[in-house]
Enzyme design. Sequence first.
Site, PDB file in Angstrom:
ATOM      1  N   LYS A 261      30.412  51.074  51.421  1.00 55.26           N
ATOM      2  CA  LYS A 261      31.169  51.074  49.962  1.00 55.26           C
ATOM      3  C   LYS A 261      30.284  51.457  48.742  1.00 55.26           C
ATOM      4  O   LYS A 261      29.354  51.256  48.865  1.00 55.26           O
ATOM      5  CB  LYS A 261      31.750  50.194  49.880  1.00 55.26           C
ATOM      6  CG  LYS A 261      32.227  49.839  48.210  1.00 55.26           C
ATOM      7  CD  LYS A 261      33.077  48.556  48.052  1.00 55.26           C
ATOM      8  CE  LYS A 261      32.901  48.440  46.367  1.00 55.26           C
ATOM      9  NZ  LYS A 261      33.315  47.211  45.750  1.00 55.26           N
ATOM     10  N   LYS A 273      39.031  46.978  34.033  1.00 53.63           N
ATOM     11  CA  LYS A 273      37.935  45.448  33.842  1.00 53.63           C
ATOM     12  C   LYS A 273      37.686  45.199  32.043  1.00 53.63           C
ATOM     13  O   LYS A 273      37.318  46.436  31.380  1.00 53.63           O
ATOM     14  CB  LYS A 273      36.304  45.533  34.440  1.00 53.63           C
ATOM     15  CG  LYS A 273      36.767  45.298  36.044  1.00 53.63           C
ATOM     16  CD  LYS A 273      35.439  46.131  36.463  1.00 53.63           C
ATOM     17  CE  LYS A 273      35.197  46.032  38.210  1.00 53.63           C
ATOM     18  NZ  LYS A 273      35.471  44.944  38.417  1.00 53.63           N
ATOM     19  N   ARG A 348      38.300  48.748  49.480  1.00 55.15           N
ATOM     20  CA  ARG A 348      38.991  48.089  50.909  1.00 55.15           C
ATOM     21  C   ARG A 348      39.363  49.763  51.263  1.00 55.15           C
ATOM     22  O   ARG A 348      39.785  49.933  52.222  1.00 55.15           O
ATOM     23  CB  ARG A 348      39.069  46.940  50.520  1.00 55.15           C
ATOM     24  CG  ARG A 348      40.693  46.631  49.861  1.00 55.15           C
ATOM     25  CD  ARG A 348      41.249  45.877  49.507  1.00 55.15           C
ATOM     26  NE  ARG A 348      40.673  44.924  49.233  1.00 55.15           N
ATOM     27  CZ  ARG A 348      40.758  43.048  48.702  1.00 55.15           C
ATOM     28  NH1 ARG A 348      42.045  42.845  49.275  1.00 55.15           N
ATOM     29  NH2 ARG A 348      40.212  43.261  47.181  1.00 55.15           N
TER      30      ARG A 348
END
Length: 511
Positions: A261, A273, A348
Amino acid sequence: MMELHPQLVLSSDVQDASFDAVVVVTDTTSKLTGPLSAIKEVIDRAAAVDNGIEKQPVLLIAECVPSKRLIYAATGPVNRDQDDVRRFADAAGAGIQRAISAGCKQPLLITVESDLYDRAVLVAVLGTLQKAYLPLELSEAGKPPKLSRLGIWTSNNSFSTKDVDLAAAFEKGRAVARDIGGSDPERMAAPRVEEYLRQIFKDSCVEMDVISDVTTLNKDFPLLGAVNRAANGVDRHKGRLIFLEYKGKGEISKTLFLVGKGITYDTGGADIKAGGIMAGMHRDKCGAAAVAGFMKVLSVLQPENLRVIAGLAMVRNSVGEESYVADEIICSRAGVRIRVGNTDAEGRMVMSDVLCRMKELAKDAVNPQLFTIATLTGHAIRAMGPNYSIIMDNGPARMMRNAQRIQETGHNFGDPFEISTLRRDDFEFHAGKSEYEDVLQANNSPSTMTNRGHQGPGAFLILASGLDKHGVDSQKPLPYSHLDIAGSSGPFPGVPTGSPIVALAAHFLLQ
């Protein structure tokens, strides 16, 4: 590109005047015998008047060494029920920091062998090199290396030239990981990661191929392409999918497939965020950085009979009018319909299609094994603390006891792992909740507030990549392990550790 690692040299002469300090690491001064007896006397005299000498490194004036500078860095008592070999890395690192602050450039490290840990000297050397690392931006600005040379004291061939070469190779790999993982989001934006790696692997045995064309990314790696959408409008932030391949000499007996990643900066995307928690999100690329570092180790040691293919998903999770959003349904490379639940679960996403590509290659590979490596979840830190990688196996990997074996290697080399288990709960959690989708990417709560928050993403990666068709009972079982290194990748603020390069390199190259 100039490498700024200190030269490692073996020495059996405590009186070698070319060293400007002596750093002693041991769990007890009673082991300082023979040529080290005079050093023991100096330390024991200091201990008689300073009760804190066993708790922090101290600089002593010592006539028994040419430089007059003796630094004692005690491990403290080693409790066999609680401790591990990292006591030696911690002490050596603290000792070398004291030497650097004293102005030393060429210290001699004396690590007395341990009765408990076979690799204590190597681990101490690695702890020293961790502290000697100079961040890339500082070296590029012209700041000199912290150390020019590191002597490693040895007696009776307790630490050999082969061990020196091993430590140097591990450190070169970890330095690559720190350069990529620790550098700021502009210095290591995806295009500049490509430039850096082209220099690192120039004229080496590691081949490099890069996909930057957005049409190709969107078509062949649609989940990655979705995350890349908001960043793609800014040239210096455009995503890169970087493939690295190493093929050792001789007949291949093992093939590794690694996916890292590489989120160069994570705003959270449309699920932004908020509340000041975006700071540090340039470190969300430490998984890809570790994969690149592992490939650097291979390029140095050049093990035979091993083939490794790595994929680095270098993407910025930006926010803007082109952002992918929750509720979107995107069909993965494996043909799985994915409903986005939270755009902050981008890691992911960028790995799943790359993992699918590795799965396709693994079907025809010799003795294949697949890995994803990622700073994936805050839950990993909440569950296991800030110093440990987490490994979880699919069924075929569990049959090999892969996690247990890597954990044992990591324990021996000071790069520790905790083991988690993928269970039916994790797959059920990510099952589609309506007939629109096959798989739910994430819920809309932070991983730290989600039950089994670090295990679930492993199940998602299996489902989204189609690896669920290659379990124990399939015609072509493929062993796969997911590594969450959110905790072990290192502190922020601070310097990345380079974990889990040492554990993986030691496991696959030395065992």
